[in-house]
Design a protein around this motif. Structure first.
Motif, PDB file in Angstrom:
ATOM      1  N   UNK A  45       0.853  -1.179   0.000  1.00  0.00           N
ATOM      2  CA  UNK A  45       0.000   0.000   0.000  1.00  0.00           C
ATOM      3  C   UNK A  45       0.892   1.234   0.000  1.00  0.00           C
ATOM      4  N   UNK A  46       0.808   2.006  -1.027  1.00  0.00           N
ATOM      5  CA  UNK A  46       1.616   3.207  -1.128  1.00  0.00           C
ATOM      6  C   UNK A  46       0.742   4.419  -0.884  1.00  0.00           C
ATOM      7  N   UNK A  47       1.363   5.430  -0.356  1.00  0.00           N
ATOM      8  CA  UNK A  47       0.635   6.670  -0.100  1.00  0.00           C
ATOM      9  C   UNK A  47       0.862   7.616  -1.269  1.00  0.00           C
ATOM     10  N   UNK A  48      -0.140   8.386  -1.592  1.00  0.00           N
ATOM     11  CA  UNK A  48       0.008   9.374  -2.651  1.00  0.00           C
ATOM     12  C   UNK A  48       0.922  10.491  -2.159  1.00  0.00           C
ATOM     13  N   UNK A  49       1.475  11.258  -3.082  1.00  0.00           N
ATOM     14  CA  UNK A  49       2.371  12.359  -2.721  1.00  0.00           C
ATOM     15  C   UNK A  49       1.664  13.375  -1.826  1.00  0.00           C
ATOM     16  N   UNK A  50       0.397  13.619  -2.091  1.00  0.00           N
ATOM     17  CA  UNK A  50      -0.359  14.581  -1.290  1.00  0.00           C
ATOM     18  C   UNK A  50      -0.490  14.088   0.148  1.00  0.00           C
ATOM     19  N   UNK A  51      -0.757  12.798   0.315  1.00  0.00           N
ATOM     20  CA  UNK A  51      -0.911  12.241   1.662  1.00  0.00           C
ATOM     21  C   UNK A  51       0.430  12.195   2.381  1.00  0.00           C
ATOM     22  N   UNK A  52       1.519  11.956   1.644  1.00  0.00           N
ATOM     23  CA  UNK A  52       2.844  11.945   2.261  1.00  0.00           C
ATOM     24  C   UNK A  52       3.167  13.327   2.807  1.00  0.00           C
ATOM     25  N   UNK A  53       2.845  14.365   2.026  1.00  0.00           N
ATOM     26  CA  UNK A  53       3.085  15.743   2.471  1.00  0.00           C
ATOM     27  C   UNK A  53       2.301  16.076   3.725  1.00  0.00           C
ATOM     28  N   UNK A  54       1.055  15.646   3.816  1.00  0.00           N
ATOM     29  CA  UNK A  54       0.223  15.891   4.990  1.00  0.00           C
ATOM     30  C   UNK A  54       0.798  15.153   6.189  1.00  0.00           C
ATOM     31  N   UNK A  55       1.257  13.926   5.981  1.00  0.00           N
ATOM     32  CA  UNK A  55       1.820  13.138   7.076  1.00  0.00           C
ATOM     33  C   UNK A  55       3.095  13.788   7.603  1.00  0.00           C
ATOM     34  N   UNK A  56       3.938  14.316   6.733  1.00  0.00           N
ATOM     35  CA  UNK A  56       5.170  14.982   7.162  1.00  0.00           C
ATOM     36  C   UNK A  56       4.856  16.240   7.955  1.00  0.00           C
ATOM     37  N   UNK A  57       3.847  17.009   7.540  1.00  0.00           N
ATOM     38  CA  UNK A  57       3.480  18.234   8.248  1.00  0.00           C
ATOM     39  C   UNK A  57       2.973  17.915   9.651  1.00  0.00           C
ATOM     40  N   UNK A  58       2.221  16.834   9.768  1.00  0.00           N
ATOM     41  CA  UNK A  58       1.702  16.455  11.090  1.00  0.00           C
ATOM     42  C   UNK A  58       2.835  16.090  12.023  1.00  0.00           C
ATOM     43  N   UNK A  59       3.847  15.412  11.530  1.00  0.00           N
ATOM     44  CA  UNK A  59       4.979  15.034  12.364  1.00  0.00           C
ATOM     45  C   UNK A  59       5.818  16.250  12.720  1.00  0.00           C
ATOM     46  N   UNK A  60       5.926  17.212  11.829  1.00  0.00           N
ATOM     47  CA  UNK A  60       6.767  18.378  12.050  1.00  0.00           C
ATOM     48  C   UNK A  60       6.138  19.360  13.025  1.00  0.00           C
ATOM     49  N   UNK A  61       4.815  19.526  12.990  1.00  0.00           N
ATOM     50  CA  UNK A  61       4.183  20.497  13.877  1.00  0.00           C
ATOM     51  C   UNK A  61       3.757  19.808  15.164  1.00  0.00           C
ATOM     52  N   UNK A  62       4.036  20.425  16.324  1.00  0.00           N
ATOM     53  CA  UNK A  62       3.665  19.801  17.606  1.00  0.00           C
ATOM     54  C   UNK A  62       2.149  19.825  17.780  1.00  0.00           C
ATOM     55  N   UNK A  63       1.658  18.854  18.489  1.00  0.00           N
ATOM     56  CA  UNK A  63       0.228  18.768  18.788  1.00  0.00           C
ATOM     57  C   UNK A  63      -0.155  19.906  19.713  1.00  0.00           C
TER      58      UNK A  63
END
Length: 134
Positions: free
Chosen positions: A109-127
């Protein structure tokens, strides 16, 4: 798209010439095998060949459409057969693999480029709860 049928300007010209030559003499014989009867026979042969060619093109067009239709039916049936094997035996079964499918557990199962970008932003910004006053 239907194939282009042939028309023969040579045939039209020869038919007109034969009519004119017939007006001179119905039994015109110019020697060296140049007779009106031989000429009209050659015209008839060419017309028959041209008609057969154009008729065959029409038959080929019909056969091409039949092949396209049967290919659509076969493509749909092929897909349905695999889906039915998956439904009957399960998409993780050896039978499904034998029928040409890929095991559900083996599919990457591969993630689309758009979903990868969203996942990276979530990890980079603190909750929100993790923000600290500095």
């Amino acid at each position: 798209m239907p194939r282009q049928k042939l028309n023969s300007s040579t045939l039209s010209k020869a038919q007109q010439r034969a009519v004119s030559l017939g007006a001179i003499d119905q039994n015109l014989d110019l020697g060296r095998d140049l007779t009106l009867q031989g000429y009209t026979a050659a015209i008839a042969t060419h017309k028959t060949n041209l008609d057969n060619y154009n008729r065959t093109l029409s038959e080929i067009d019909q056969l091409a459409l039949a092949v396209q239709d049967s290919e659509k039916v076969l493509k749909d049936l092929t897909e349905r057969m695999l889906l039915a094997v998956g439904a009957f035996y399960g998409k993780d079964s050896e039978e499904y693999v034998m029928a040409g499918g890929a095991r559900k557990s083996a599919v990457a199962h591969t993630m689309s480029k758009a979903r990868i970008g969203v996942a990276k932003k979530k990890k980079a910004s603190p909750a929100i709860g993790q923000l600290t006053a500095g």
